[in-house]
Design an enzyme around this catalytic site. Structure first.
Site, PDB file in Angstrom:
ATOM      1  CB  SER A  15      37.746  59.844  33.181  1.00 25.36           C
ATOM      2  OG  SER A  15      39.131  59.639  32.957  1.00 25.36           O
ATOM      3  CE1 TYR A  46      34.676  59.657  35.595  1.00 23.54           C
ATOM      4  CE2 TYR A  46      34.567  57.278  35.280  1.00 23.54           C
ATOM      5  CZ  TYR A  46      34.017  58.536  35.099  1.00 23.54           C
ATOM      6  OH  TYR A  46      32.828  58.671  34.429  1.00 23.54           O
ATOM      7  CB  CYS A  77      37.990  53.882  32.622  1.00 18.41           C
ATOM      8  SG  CYS A  77      38.220  54.645  34.239  1.00 18.41           S
ATOM      9  CB  CYS A 186      45.954  54.571  34.111  1.00 17.46           C
ATOM     10  SG  CYS A 186      45.062  56.049  33.549  1.00 17.46           S
ATOM     11  CB  THR A 187      43.283  53.605  29.039  1.00 18.99           C
ATOM     12  OG1 THR A 187      42.362  54.486  29.709  1.00 18.99           O
ATOM     13  CG2 THR A 187      42.779  52.177  29.135  1.00 18.99           C
TER      14      THR A 187
END
Length: 270
Positions: A15, A46, A77, A186-187
């Site tokens: 995202s 997202y 993601c 979460c990246t």
């Protein structure tokens, strides 16, 4: 595989800037690979979207990446990996890899009391819980949905006292459960590592699924004879809005300022 196929880019999408943590790992582990990075900045974050929205976005993005000629797609993601990977991977003719199973497999090798911080959508999906318990049913898993982290990171508020305060609030339940391992669900979250380390006991091991995913990518490229053995092309960056902001943040996070193109999805698919 032909040399031409091996020289095709790997497509990555997220995202926003979170997927740059996956890109950094690709640079480190697979420096010969060429990359096409797409950030859906017009529709981030997202993590607070519905499953239907995520599925629509992911379908549009992968359709565009495949039309752009990539040889493999990485969902950089976790929200997409959690909600869409299983539904879309059989629809396209290129391999599509996600973060959750590689991250879970690494986590169970590190500890027995595993905490996962993730977007609300990823946490609600229980994707990490299921994947971790499938890898080792004897461990314990706690998840926390962290709605404010991605907006704070995307707004470049990493050093804001409020970010520290929010992190403290999110980590409190995990500290109370005495976790020994923390998974970045979460990246975007590796950018918060200094704050998170300052709040958690020094013994807690951090697991970045981006590292694990790229190891899987390396293995898959080898198995499928898709490894590029020529000089890589420069990384191509494409966003759905705010190219200047993305470029400025990338400078801080990657160490160089990329040229960034803008496209409008789904208009590009018509």
């Amino acid at each position: 595989m032909t040399t031409e196929t091996r020289q095709k880019r790997i497509g990555i999408f997220d995202s926003g800037i979170g997927g740059l943590t996956v890109l950094r790992e690709l640079y480190r582990q697979l420096p010969k690979e060429s990359i096409l990075y797409f950030a859906d900045t017009a529709r981030l974050p997202y993590g607070t979207r519905t499953t239907e929205e995520i599925l629509q976005f992911v379908d549009e993005i992968i359709t565009w990446l495949v039309k752009s000629g990539v040889k493999m797609v990485l969902m950089a993601c976790n929200t997409s990996s959690a909600l869409a990977l299983e539904k879309v991977k059989s629809k396209f003719d290129v391999p599509i890899l996600g973060l959750i199973v590689p991250g879970a497999n690494t986590a169970v090798k590190q500890g027995k009391r595993i905490g996962v911080i993730a977007t609300p959508a990823t946490a609600a999906s229980n994707a990490y819980r299921y994947a971790i318990l499938e890898a080792n049913a004897s461990v314990q898993v706690w998840q926390v949905g962290c709605p404010y982290f991605v907006p704070l990171i995307e707004q470049n508020q990493l050093h804001d006292p409020y970010t520290y305060q929010i992190a403290e609030e999110y980590l409190m339940p995990l500290i109370q459960q005495q976790i020994d391992t923390l998974v970045y669900g979460c990246t975007h979250y590796p950018y918060l590592e200094p704050i998170l380390r300052s709040l958690l006991p020094k013994s807690v091991i951090f697991v970045d699924p981006a590292v694990s995913l790229v190891k899987v990518v390396a293995r898959e490229l080898k198995i499928m004879n898709l490894e590029n053995d020529k000089t890589p092309k420069p990384t191509k960056f494409v966003v759905s809005s705010s190219p200047q902001k993305f470029a400025d943040l990338s400078l801080q996070l990657l160490g160089y300022k990329p040229d960034v193109q803008v496209i409008s999805l789904p208009a590009m698919l018509k």
